[in-house]
Design a protein around this motif. Structure first.
Motif, PDB file in Angstrom:
ATOM      1  N   ARG A   1       0.809  -1.914 -10.480  1.00  0.00           N
ATOM      2  CA  ARG A   1       0.162  -0.847  -9.703  1.00  0.00           C
ATOM      3  C   ARG A   1      -1.343  -0.979  -9.864  1.00  0.00           C
ATOM      4  NH1 ARG A   1       5.028   0.909 -10.769  1.00  0.00           N
ATOM      5  NH2 ARG A   1       6.018   2.652  -9.728  1.00  0.00           N
ATOM      6  N   TRP A   2      -2.070  -0.764  -8.772  1.00  0.00           N
ATOM      7  CA  TRP A   2      -3.528  -0.812  -8.843  1.00  0.00           C
ATOM      8  C   TRP A   2      -4.129   0.030  -7.736  1.00  0.00           C
ATOM      9  CZ3 TRP A   2      -0.378  -4.495  -6.916  1.00  0.00           C
ATOM     10  CH2 TRP A   2      -0.629  -4.991  -5.655  1.00  0.00           C
ATOM     11  N   SER A   3      -5.396   0.418  -7.945  1.00  0.00           N
ATOM     12  CA  SER A   3      -6.131   1.212  -6.959  1.00  0.00           C
ATOM     13  C   SER A   3      -7.402   0.499  -6.588  1.00  0.00           C
ATOM     14  CB  SER A   3      -6.486   2.579  -7.527  1.00  0.00           C
ATOM     15  OG  SER A   3      -5.319   3.314  -7.777  1.00  0.00           O
TER      16      SER A   3
ATOM     17  N   ASN B   1       0.837  -1.201   0.000  1.00  0.00           N
ATOM     18  CA  ASN B   1       0.000   0.000   0.000  1.00  0.00           C
ATOM     19  C   ASN B   1       0.871   1.249   0.000  1.00  0.00           C
ATOM     20  OD1 ASN B   1      -1.450   2.244   1.791  1.00  0.00           O
ATOM     21  ND2 ASN B   1      -2.957   1.122   0.610  1.00  0.00           N
ATOM     22  N   VAL B   2       0.561   2.191  -0.893  1.00  0.00           N
ATOM     23  CA  VAL B   2       1.349   3.423  -1.000  1.00  0.00           C
ATOM     24  C   VAL B   2       0.528   4.678  -0.716  1.00  0.00           C
ATOM     25  CG1 VAL B   2       3.085   2.438  -2.528  1.00  0.00           C
ATOM     26  CG2 VAL B   2       1.055   3.504  -3.515  1.00  0.00           C
ATOM     27  N   GLY B   3      -0.658   4.520  -0.164  1.00  0.00           N
ATOM     28  CA  GLY B   3      -1.453   5.685   0.210  1.00  0.00           C
ATOM     29  C   GLY B   3      -2.883   5.619  -0.302  1.00  0.00           C
ATOM     30  N   THR B   4      -3.579   6.741  -0.125  1.00  0.00           N
ATOM     31  CA  THR B   4      -4.977   6.834  -0.546  1.00  0.00           C
ATOM     32  C   THR B   4      -5.147   8.015  -1.488  1.00  0.00           C
ATOM     33  OG1 THR B   4      -5.641   8.321   1.228  1.00  0.00           O
ATOM     34  CG2 THR B   4      -5.732   5.966   1.705  1.00  0.00           C
ATOM     35  N   GLY B   5      -6.331   8.143  -2.030  1.00  0.00           N
ATOM     36  CA  GLY B   5      -6.631   9.253  -2.910  1.00  0.00           C
ATOM     37  C   GLY B   5      -6.935  10.538  -2.167  1.00  0.00           C
ATOM     38  N   ASP B   6      -6.978  10.483  -0.842  1.00  0.00           N
ATOM     39  CA  ASP B   6      -7.347  11.645  -0.031  1.00  0.00           C
ATOM     40  C   ASP B   6      -6.502  11.679   1.245  1.00  0.00           C
ATOM     41  OD1 ASP B   6      -8.663  13.877   0.868  1.00  0.00           O
ATOM     42  OD2 ASP B   6     -10.546  12.856   1.304  1.00  0.00           O
ATOM     43  N   PRO B   7      -5.184  11.959   1.127  1.00  0.00           N
ATOM     44  CA  PRO B   7      -4.329  11.926   2.309  1.00  0.00           C
ATOM     45  C   PRO B   7      -4.739  12.951   3.364  1.00  0.00           C
ATOM     46  CG  PRO B   7      -3.153  12.854   0.436  1.00  0.00           C
ATOM     47  CD  PRO B   7      -4.469  12.358  -0.069  1.00  0.00           C
ATOM     48  N   GLY B   8      -4.546  12.590   4.618  1.00  0.00           N
ATOM     49  CA  GLY B   8      -4.886  13.495   5.712  1.00  0.00           C
ATOM     50  C   GLY B   8      -6.340  13.485   6.094  1.00  0.00           C
ATOM     51  N   ARG B   9      -7.125  12.618   5.494  1.00  0.00           N
ATOM     52  CA  ARG B   9      -8.567  12.564   5.745  1.00  0.00           C
ATOM     53  C   ARG B   9      -8.886  12.102   7.163  1.00  0.00           C
ATOM     54  NH1 ARG B   9     -12.620   9.248   1.863  1.00  0.00           N
ATOM     55  NH2 ARG B   9     -14.442   9.315   3.177  1.00  0.00           N
TER      56      ARG B   9
ATOM     57  N   VAL C   1     -10.228   5.289  -1.802  1.00  0.00           N
ATOM     58  CA  VAL C   1      -9.467   4.646  -2.864  1.00  0.00           C
ATOM     59  C   VAL C   1      -8.049   4.445  -2.346  1.00  0.00           C
ATOM     60  CG1 VAL C   1      -8.566   4.853  -5.203  1.00  0.00           C
ATOM     61  CG2 VAL C   1     -10.857   5.700  -4.665  1.00  0.00           C
ATOM     62  N   GLY C   2      -7.617   3.193  -2.273  1.00  0.00           N
ATOM     63  CA  GLY C   2      -6.262   2.883  -1.856  1.00  0.00           C
ATOM     64  C   GLY C   2      -5.388   2.651  -3.075  1.00  0.00           C
ATOM     65  N   HIS C   3      -4.149   3.084  -3.023  1.00  0.00           N
ATOM     66  CA  HIS C   3      -3.201   2.893  -4.125  1.00  0.00           C
ATOM     67  C   HIS C   3      -2.141   1.894  -3.679  1.00  0.00           C
ATOM     68  CE1 HIS C   3      -5.123   6.210  -6.139  1.00  0.00           C
ATOM     69  NE2 HIS C   3      -4.961   6.945  -5.049  1.00  0.00           N
TER      70      HIS C   3
END
Length: 66
Positions: A64-66, A37-45, A55-57
């Motif tokens: 690579r996938w989301s 996992n390398v993060g989400t589409g909305d960091p700091g949420r 959405v996870g990346h």
């Protein structure tokens, strides 16, 4: 004919439910538990509430996938 595949597991955690929820409810912290996992589409949420989505990346090698 395809054969259904099933995987399961369990872990007992010696902690109160609020502490466990705080650790796993924030998708931005997922990288602590999942090396791909390398993060989400909305960091700091912050932590999610029931019914919310994100959405996870992810990345594993060149994939690579989301």
């Amino acid at each position: 004919m395809s054969r259904p595949m099933t995987v399961s597991g369990s872990v007992e955690i010696a902690a109160d439910p609020q502490t466990v929820y705080a650790e796993i409810a924030d998708p931005d912290r997922m990288g602590r538990w999942s090396p791909e996992n390398v993060g989400t589409g909305d960091p700091g949420r912050g932590a999610l509430t029931t019914g919310e989505s994100f959405v996870g990346h992810n990345r594993r090698g060149p994939a690579r996938w989301s």
